[in-house]
Design a protein around this motif. Structure first.
Motif, PDB file in Angstrom:
ATOM      1  N   TYR A  10      14.472   6.157 -22.553  1.00 14.84           N
ATOM      2  CA  TYR A  10      14.887   7.503 -22.768  1.00 14.84           C
ATOM      3  C   TYR A  10      13.456   7.914 -22.897  1.00 14.84           C
ATOM      4  N   ASP A  11      13.232   9.138 -21.333  1.00 15.49           N
ATOM      5  CA  ASP A  11      11.881   9.512 -21.426  1.00 15.49           C
ATOM      6  C   ASP A  11      11.702  10.437 -21.117  1.00 15.49           C
ATOM      7  N   PHE A  12      10.291  11.053 -21.847  1.00 16.32           N
ATOM      8  CA  PHE A  12       9.723  11.798 -20.941  1.00 16.32           C
ATOM      9  C   PHE A  12       9.080  12.071 -19.773  1.00 16.32           C
ATOM     10  N   PRO A  13       9.068  12.764 -18.529  1.00 19.54           N
ATOM     11  CA  PRO A  13       8.018  12.446 -16.929  1.00 19.54           C
ATOM     12  C   PRO A  13       6.327  12.123 -17.387  1.00 19.54           C
ATOM     13  N   GLN A  14       5.733  13.304 -18.414  1.00 22.48           N
ATOM     14  CA  GLN A  14       4.588  13.743 -18.900  1.00 22.48           C
ATOM     15  C   GLN A  14       3.728  12.763 -19.393  1.00 22.48           C
ATOM     16  N   SER A  15       4.777  12.042 -20.445  1.00 24.07           N
ATOM     17  CA  SER A  15       4.725  11.659 -21.453  1.00 24.07           C
ATOM     18  C   SER A  15       3.525   9.719 -21.046  1.00 24.07           C
ATOM     19  N   THR A  40       9.953  19.420 -24.657  1.00 23.96           N
ATOM     20  CA  THR A  40       9.529  21.003 -25.064  1.00 23.96           C
ATOM     21  C   THR A  40      10.904  21.397 -25.570  1.00 23.96           C
ATOM     22  N   LYS A  41      11.954  21.098 -25.440  1.00 20.23           N
ATOM     23  CA  LYS A  41      13.158  21.544 -26.712  1.00 20.23           C
ATOM     24  C   LYS A  41      13.172  20.612 -27.064  1.00 20.23           C
ATOM     25  N   ASN A  42      12.240  19.921 -28.093  1.00 16.53           N
ATOM     26  CA  ASN A  42      12.461  19.437 -29.155  1.00 16.53           C
ATOM     27  C   ASN A  42      13.313  18.427 -28.811  1.00 16.53           C
ATOM     28  N   GLU A  43      14.279  18.195 -28.160  1.00 22.80           N
ATOM     29  CA  GLU A  43      15.580  17.237 -28.116  1.00 22.80           C
ATOM     30  C   GLU A  43      15.147  15.992 -29.096  1.00 22.80           C
ATOM     31  N   GLN A  44      13.700  15.316 -28.900  1.00 23.60           N
ATOM     32  CA  GLN A  44      13.559  13.990 -29.373  1.00 23.60           C
ATOM     33  C   GLN A  44      13.602  13.874 -31.077  1.00 23.60           C
ATOM     34  N   LYS A  45      14.437  15.633 -31.442  1.00 18.86           N
ATOM     35  CA  LYS A  45      14.157  15.112 -33.251  1.00 18.86           C
ATOM     36  C   LYS A  45      15.984  15.946 -33.378  1.00 18.86           C
ATOM     37  N   LEU A  50      17.384  10.952 -33.499  1.00 16.99           N
ATOM     38  CA  LEU A  50      16.968  10.115 -34.701  1.00 16.99           C
ATOM     39  C   LEU A  50      17.391   9.039 -34.475  1.00 16.99           C
ATOM     40  N   ARG A  51      18.507   8.745 -34.121  1.00 14.79           N
ATOM     41  CA  ARG A  51      19.406   7.583 -34.643  1.00 14.79           C
ATOM     42  C   ARG A  51      19.039   6.143 -33.887  1.00 14.79           C
ATOM     43  N   LEU A  52      18.582   6.918 -32.608  1.00 11.86           N
ATOM     44  CA  LEU A  52      17.443   5.654 -32.099  1.00 11.86           C
ATOM     45  C   LEU A  52      16.007   5.669 -32.317  1.00 11.86           C
ATOM     46  N   ASN A  53      15.306   6.601 -33.108  1.00 10.32           N
ATOM     47  CA  ASN A  53      13.781   6.252 -33.372  1.00 10.32           C
ATOM     48  C   ASN A  53      13.936   7.477 -34.488  1.00 10.32           C
ATOM     49  N   PRO A  54      13.798   6.480 -35.504  1.00 15.28           N
ATOM     50  CA  PRO A  54      13.769   7.748 -37.253  1.00 15.28           C
ATOM     51  C   PRO A  54      11.947   8.348 -36.857  1.00 15.28           C
ATOM     52  N   TYR A  55      11.446   8.133 -36.025  1.00 16.70           N
ATOM     53  CA  TYR A  55      10.253   8.330 -35.909  1.00 16.70           C
ATOM     54  C   TYR A  55      10.388   9.850 -35.306  1.00 16.70           C
ATOM     55  N   GLY A  56      11.630  10.219 -34.208  1.00 18.55           N
ATOM     56  CA  GLY A  56      11.447  11.205 -33.105  1.00 18.55           C
ATOM     57  C   GLY A  56      10.381  11.358 -32.576  1.00 18.55           C
ATOM     58  N   PRO A  59       9.101   6.532 -25.988  1.00 24.92           N
ATOM     59  CA  PRO A  59       9.718   6.135 -25.131  1.00 24.92           C
ATOM     60  C   PRO A  59      11.055   5.331 -25.898  1.00 24.92           C
ATOM     61  N   VAL A  60      12.039   5.659 -25.653  1.00 26.63           N
ATOM     62  CA  VAL A  60      13.321   4.825 -26.526  1.00 26.63           C
ATOM     63  C   VAL A  60      13.741   3.648 -25.312  1.00 26.63           C
ATOM     64  N   LEU A  61      13.769   2.406 -25.734  1.00 22.50           N
ATOM     65  CA  LEU A  61      14.665   1.579 -24.336  1.00 22.50           C
ATOM     66  C   LEU A  61      15.361   0.438 -25.154  1.00 22.50           C
ATOM     67  N   ILE A  62      17.428   0.993 -24.313  1.00 21.05           N
ATOM     68  CA  ILE A  62      18.140   0.126 -24.857  1.00 21.05           C
ATOM     69  C   ILE A  62      18.442  -0.789 -23.627  1.00 21.05           C
ATOM     70  N   ASP A  63      18.123  -1.850 -24.076  1.00 18.87           N
ATOM     71  CA  ASP A  63      18.617  -3.007 -23.163  1.00 18.87           C
ATOM     72  C   ASP A  63      19.756  -4.000 -23.378  1.00 18.87           C
ATOM     73  N   ASP A  64      21.309  -3.510 -23.146  1.00 21.02           N
ATOM     74  CA  ASP A  64      22.565  -4.220 -23.606  1.00 21.02           C
ATOM     75  C   ASP A  64      22.622  -2.748 -24.765  1.00 21.02           C
ATOM     76  N   GLU A  65      22.704  -4.594 -25.819  1.00 21.85           N
ATOM     77  CA  GLU A  65      22.855  -3.662 -27.656  1.00 21.85           C
ATOM     78  C   GLU A  65      21.411  -3.967 -28.353  1.00 21.85           C
ATOM     79  N   GLU A  66      20.298  -4.278 -27.681  1.00 18.27           N
ATOM     80  CA  GLU A  66      18.749  -3.842 -28.378  1.00 18.27           C
ATOM     81  C   GLU A  66      18.215  -2.460 -28.465  1.00 18.27           C
ATOM     82  N   VAL A  67      18.029  -1.920 -29.000  1.00 19.68           N
ATOM     83  CA  VAL A  67      17.465  -0.364 -28.858  1.00 19.68           C
ATOM     84  C   VAL A  67      15.824  -0.373 -29.823  1.00 19.68           C
ATOM     85  N   ILE A  68      15.046  -0.512 -28.554  1.00 20.14           N
ATOM     86  CA  ILE A  68      13.306  -0.281 -29.210  1.00 20.14           C
ATOM     87  C   ILE A  68      12.707   0.897 -29.629  1.00 20.14           C
ATOM     88  N   TYR A  69      12.153   0.645 -29.998  1.00 20.54           N
ATOM     89  CA  TYR A  69      11.548   2.179 -29.931  1.00 20.54           C
ATOM     90  C   TYR A  69       9.319   1.245 -30.004  1.00 20.54           C
TER      91      TYR A  69
END
Length: 211
Positions: A10-15, A40-45, A50-56, A59-69
């Motif tokens: 889960y990526d924003f190119p300019q970050s 720019t559209k607050n899609e991270q909120k 937020l179920r993936l990263n409560p900090y909003g 990046p967030v990375l998903i590797d199979d079942e693992e969710v890492i931020y």
């Protein structure tokens, strides 16, 4: 690209923090799917994100079942799961050095760069020129510190590592930010050029140019 489990970023190119993870994925030749999160559209909120990263934050990375931020934690995870080629040295002292410098990059170089980017994006009449000069001076102080640390070395921990990688996103932006690496910082200039020759960095430069 090497075949792996299904990786999704889960990526924003300019970050710069997303760029840090993309560099690590590229260095390890890992294929992955990008999912755009438009800050720019607050899609991270959104509730879904937020179920993936409560900090909003990305990046967030998903590797199979693992969710890492968190970019630093993601890159350490990638190092653990996909250790070749290594981006951390074998010796514990050098590994500690890499982690310290990655933290330094995030908090003293990327953070100051972000403040400068935000100030320069304001309408011209609202830009605080004193802040701009202060942020530029802060970035130069980091480069002067790195000059001493790079004496006699090609990379921060002698071999290319997560420490060098963490500086790349804002190093690439220095000309846009009005910051020139002084000629007296010969070690930093050589290191910067060395980084720009890496395929992962060339790929990132191409992505930024086409964004």
């Amino acid at each position: 690209m090497r075949r792996t489990r299904m990786i999704k970023l889960y990526d924003f190119p300019q970050s710069p923090h997303c760029q840090k993870v993309r560099l690590a994925l590229s260095e390890k030749d890992l294929s992955y799917e990008k999912v755009l999160v438009d800050l720019t559209k607050n899609e991270q909120k959104t509730p879904e994100f937020l179920r993936l990263n409560p900090y909003g934050k990305v990046p967030v990375l998903i590797d199979d079942e693992e969710v890492i931020y968190d970019s630093t934690i993601i890159n350490e995870y990638l190092e653990d799961e996909y250790p070749h080629p290594p981006l951390l040295p074998a010796q514990s002292g050098e590994r500690a050095r890499v982690r310290m410098f990655e933290d330094f990059a995030d908090n003293s170089f990327t953070a100051q760069g972000n403040l400068l980017v935000a100030e320069l994006r304001k309408p011209a009449e609202q830009v605080d020129r004193e802040r701009v000069q202060r942020y530029r001076a802060d970035l130069l102080r980091v480069l002067e510190f790195l000059e001493r640390q790079l004496e006699g070395k090609e990379y921060i921990a002698r071999t290319f590592s997560l420490a060098d990688l963490a500086f790349v996103p804002r190093l690439l932006m220095l000309p846009t930010l009005g910051v020139e690496i002084p000629a007296r910082l010969r070690n930093v200039l050589a290191w910067s050029e060395r980084l720009k020759q890496r395929p992962s960095v060339k790929q990132l430069q191409q992505e930024l140019a086409s964004a």
